[in-house]
Scaffold this motif. Structure first.
Motif, short mmCIF file in Angstrom:
data_model
loop_
_atom_site.label_atom_id
_atom_site.label_comp_id
_atom_site.label_asym_id
_atom_site.label_seq_id
_atom_site.Cartn_x
_atom_site.Cartn_y
_atom_site.Cartn_z
N ASP A 1 0.62 -1.02 -0.14
CA ASP A 1 0.43 -0.63 0.02
C ASP A 1 1.22 1.17 0.17
O ASP A 1 0.27 2.41 0.43
CB ASP A 1 -0.97 0.00 1.25
CG ASP A 1 -1.72 -1.21 1.52
OD1 ASP A 1 -2.62 -2.00 0.21
OD2 ASP A 1 -1.99 -1.56 2.45
N SER B 1 -1.74 10.67 4.36
CA SER B 1 -2.23 8.80 3.51
C SER B 1 -1.41 8.57 2.76
O SER B 1 -0.35 8.83 2.00
CB SER B 1 -3.91 9.01 3.01
OG SER B 1 -3.31 10.19 1.74
N HIS B 2 -0.97 6.67 2.62
CA HIS B 2 -0.48 6.01 1.46
C HIS B 2 -1.13 5.43 0.72
O HIS B 2 -2.74 4.65 1.67
CB HIS B 2 0.46 5.92 2.37
CG HIS B 2 0.74 4.58 3.60
ND1 HIS B 2 -0.05 3.35 2.93
CD2 HIS B 2 0.16 4.45 4.91
CE1 HIS B 2 -0.20 3.58 4.33
NE2 HIS B 2 0.12 4.05 5.32
N SER B 3 -1.19 5.22 -0.38
CA SER B 3 -1.93 3.98 -0.87
C SER B 3 -1.71 3.51 -2.01
O SER B 3 -0.75 3.46 -2.06
CB SER B 3 -3.36 5.25 -1.57
OG SER B 3 -2.80 6.15 -2.99
N ILE C 1 -6.78 2.75 0.27
CA ILE C 1 -6.20 4.12 1.35
C ILE C 1 -5.97 3.79 2.39
O ILE C 1 -6.88 3.22 3.17
CB ILE C 1 -6.32 4.89 0.28
CG1 ILE C 1 -5.99 6.60 1.12
CG2 ILE C 1 -7.94 4.80 1.45
CD1 ILE C 1 -6.65 7.41 0.14
N GLU D 1 -5.39 6.35 5.54
CA GLU D 1 -5.07 7.51 6.02
C GLU D 1 -4.90 7.91 7.12
O GLU D 1 -5.59 7.30 7.97
CB GLU D 1 -7.04 8.18 6.35
CG GLU D 1 -6.76 8.17 4.55
CD GLU D 1 -8.44 8.94 4.23
OE1 GLU D 1 -9.75 9.16 4.96
OE2 GLU D 1 -9.12 9.05 3.38
N CYS E 1 -7.16 0.53 7.36
CA CYS E 1 -7.24 1.17 5.07
C CYS E 1 -9.02 0.63 5.45
O CYS E 1 -9.33 0.02 5.49
CB CYS E 1 -6.55 0.42 5.26
SG CYS E 1 -4.53 0.53 4.90
N LEU F 1 -10.86 1.64 -2.08
CA LEU F 1 -10.87 1.80 -3.14
C LEU F 1 -11.68 2.01 -3.70
O LEU F 1 -12.79 0.88 -4.15
CB LEU F 1 -9.45 2.44 -4.21
CG LEU F 1 -8.19 3.28 -3.32
CD1 LEU F 1 -7.22 3.02 -4.89
CD2 LEU F 1 -8.27 3.92 -2.61
#
Length: 215
Positions: A29, A50-52, A57, A59, A64, A67
């Motif tokens: 992710d 955030s990271h996706s 995703i 936040e 997580c 999507l």
């Protein structure tokens, strides 16, 4: 070990590395990182960043969330630009998993090439891996384009003033995908070199067992 054996072993290890890197990239992710510069209020910084990945995703410190499913979004009443983003996301989710399957099929072709000691099979497998690497590269490029367009669409919706403190970057998951592309292409080049070496005759390469060839 003969030169041909060394080439085939290196190609086999390269294909294995390519599969491992791409599998880790697809499952992780950290493709896209979004960091909000929080001047004076560091307590909320982690909540805003955030990271996706390709599928979900994450936040801040929250869990997580998935999507939007691009395959179930065709009926959404969205603008043309958003529909274009959904199409790009859908393409990435198809291309990269297919690349994983192709690497496995390439292993099978490599085993057959090693057993048969066939110049044609080695040439075919080498070209196969090069095309697989090109497919992985296409998936990575599509993802980069998708990410840039998604940020531009977000900035358009919320206004540039709300995006001034937002910093975006690509994470190590994307780097793994790049590495997979390079390793797969290298395997293809090594197999083509092995085919050329085999065509030069017995003085350059003797008989090899599958274990010696690395497959």
């Amino acid at each position: 070990m003969s030169r041909l054996g060394a080439l085939l072993l290196a190609a086999a290890l390269g294909a294995l590395l390519s599969f491992a890197l791409l599998a880790a990239a697809v499952a992780s992710d950290y493709w896209y990182l979004l960091e909000v510069a929080d001047a004076g209020n560091h307590s909320g910084h982690g909540q805003l960043s955030s990271h996706s990945g390709l599928w979900r995703i994450c936040e801040g410190h929250n869990s997580c969330i998935p999507l939007i499913d691009p395959f179930a979004s065709e009926s959404l009443d969205a603008s043309t630009s958003v529909q274009h983003l959904i199409s790009l996301h859908r393409a990435v989710l198809v291309v990269l998993p297919v690349s994983l399957v192709l690497i496995v099929c390439g292993w099978i072709c490599g085993l057959l090439s090693s057993l048969a000691q066939s110049i044609r099979l080695l040439l075919f497998t080498g070209c196969y891996f090069l095309l697989g690497g090109a497919l992985t590269l296409a998936g990575v490029i599509i993802y980069i384009s998708y990410s840039q367009l998604a940020f531009a669409e977000t900035a358009r919706q919320y206004g540039p003033q709300h995006m001034q403190d937002v910093r975006i970057s690509f994470g190590w998951s994307l780097a793994l995908a790049w590495g997979s592309c390079a390793a797969e292409s290298l395997s293809g080049a090594l197999l083509l070199t092995a085919a050329r070496g085999l065509s030069l005759g017995p003085p350059l390469c003797g008989h090899l067992s599958p274990r010696q060839a690395g497959w």
